[in-house]
Design a protein around this motif. Sequence first.
Motif, PDB file in Angstrom:
ATOM      1  N   ASP A 276     -17.724  50.291 -69.699  1.00 20.37           N
ATOM      2  CA  ASP A 276     -17.857  50.186 -68.090  1.00 20.37           C
ATOM      3  C   ASP A 276     -16.518  50.322 -68.100  1.00 20.37           C
ATOM      4  N   HIS A 277     -15.518  49.927 -68.116  1.00 21.47           N
ATOM      5  CA  HIS A 277     -14.006  50.089 -68.052  1.00 21.47           C
ATOM      6  C   HIS A 277     -13.642  51.129 -68.064  1.00 21.47           C
ATOM      7  N   ALA A 278     -14.244  52.005 -69.487  1.00 19.86           N
ATOM      8  CA  ALA A 278     -13.733  52.775 -69.659  1.00 19.86           C
ATOM      9  C   ALA A 278     -14.188  54.431 -69.037  1.00 19.86           C
ATOM     10  N   VAL A 279     -15.381  54.090 -68.831  1.00 28.14           N
ATOM     11  CA  VAL A 279     -15.482  55.463 -67.975  1.00 28.14           C
ATOM     12  C   VAL A 279     -15.321  55.244 -66.150  1.00 28.14           C
ATOM     13  N   CYS A 280     -14.760  54.085 -66.076  1.00 27.79           N
ATOM     14  CA  CYS A 280     -14.145  53.713 -65.120  1.00 27.79           C
ATOM     15  C   CYS A 280     -13.101  54.438 -64.819  1.00 27.79           C
ATOM     16  N   ALA A 281     -11.826  54.724 -65.086  1.00 30.36           N
ATOM     17  CA  ALA A 281     -11.340  54.241 -66.170  1.00 30.36           C
ATOM     18  C   ALA A 281     -10.461  55.981 -66.093  1.00 30.36           C
ATOM     19  N   ALA A 282     -11.868  56.637 -67.261  1.00 28.43           N
ATOM     20  CA  ALA A 282     -11.447  58.344 -66.910  1.00 28.43           C
ATOM     21  C   ALA A 282     -11.922  58.483 -65.900  1.00 28.43           C
ATOM     22  N   LYS A 283     -13.244  58.269 -64.776  1.00 27.14           N
ATOM     23  CA  LYS A 283     -12.795  59.318 -63.750  1.00 27.14           C
ATOM     24  C   LYS A 283     -11.915  59.141 -63.002  1.00 27.14           C
ATOM     25  N   ALA A 284     -11.552  57.681 -63.044  1.00 26.68           N
ATOM     26  CA  ALA A 284      -9.604  58.233 -61.423  1.00 26.68           C
ATOM     27  C   ALA A 284      -9.140  58.803 -62.793  1.00 26.68           C
ATOM     28  N   ALA A 285      -8.982  59.322 -63.549  1.00 20.40           N
ATOM     29  CA  ALA A 285      -7.553  59.693 -64.859  1.00 20.40           C
ATOM     30  C   ALA A 285      -8.237  61.505 -63.874  1.00 20.40           C
ATOM     31  N   GLY A 286      -9.352  61.271 -64.583  1.00 19.64           N
ATOM     32  CA  GLY A 286      -9.960  63.261 -64.106  1.00 19.64           C
ATOM     33  C   GLY A 286      -9.864  62.856 -62.515  1.00 19.64           C
TER      34      GLY A 286
END
Length: 329
Positions: A276-286
């Motif tokens: 979940d953390h990885a997906v949140c960070a990836a969305k934020a990076a996008g």
Amino acid sequence: MLDFMNKADVAHRIHYAIHAMSADDDRGIDGMKATLLLAGLYVECAFLFDNCEEALQGTFVKLGDLLNCDPLDGDIDIAAMPPASIIDFDAEMGRALAREFFEEWLDCEYEFHRMILDLTQQIFNQWEDSTNGGGQHKSESFRLLIECTYRAMGYELAAQELCDVVIEKKIGVDGWNLADSISSLAGLAGRKLSYSHGGRDQCCWFRGSDLPDLLDQTAYVMTQEAVRLGMPTGTDWRFGLPANDAPVNAPTLLVNSIEGVCEDFFRAINLHDYHDHAVCAAKAAGRMLAVACAGERPELEPPIGKPLAMAALTESYKSACVEYAAVSY
């Protein structure tokens, strides 16, 4: 304003779209995919109101009344849920569907919201009466919908909060630029993804194999978030990335600097799963990537920003896997 017949037609077309998007040639309708599409509809409807979380709570109370049942009690088996990247992908498709039809609706958001509730009741009752797939009880469908919707909304809210944290504490205080911010968030996504499976894919980097599916899916979360917010599409995301046999070169200092701040936020919202953390960070990076590459005079040109983000994600993933291998052996 649409009349009654046209509104009924919109509801029918949404139902047909969900059916078509979740159809599987071998198994018929993929119930989980349909549930995730519905979850996206509910997330987008919740954002029509001032307080999206209260709106979502009220939505499920009304849906329970319509279904005349409560959601299934007890802990849900983690194996019953798809990976976080799939939840985000399918829910985003549902959100896009809601936006498309709401533009056509051009009416009171409360009526649109009520139409989605009625549509869900119809779908869940059909599943319960169906002999295909064993007739899943509507209380089970209801529980899965709640779980998927809250996760999808959580990813959306967390991504925005992570962007705000980076802007306020790193750009505003520490003097970071957008390239630093993108690298740190994308790198954090890669590191968290490695943590999510204990670095078990570390051996693939020494064999020179392609990216693991899980990493590819997380990268897709980042790229699609950027494209949704205006990043030019193209095939240059991986241009100039280091070869598999090159030494790992992760933005470790940037990731270390942001990790503690993000951990505080994840604990505050009770989000403990590394994937979940990885997906949140990836969305934020996008999102940060779309901001950096937007406008006539962007801070980062897209052909530079895209591989920068992708390199931070993949190299941090490899670095965390290599570190795990060193500790293990």
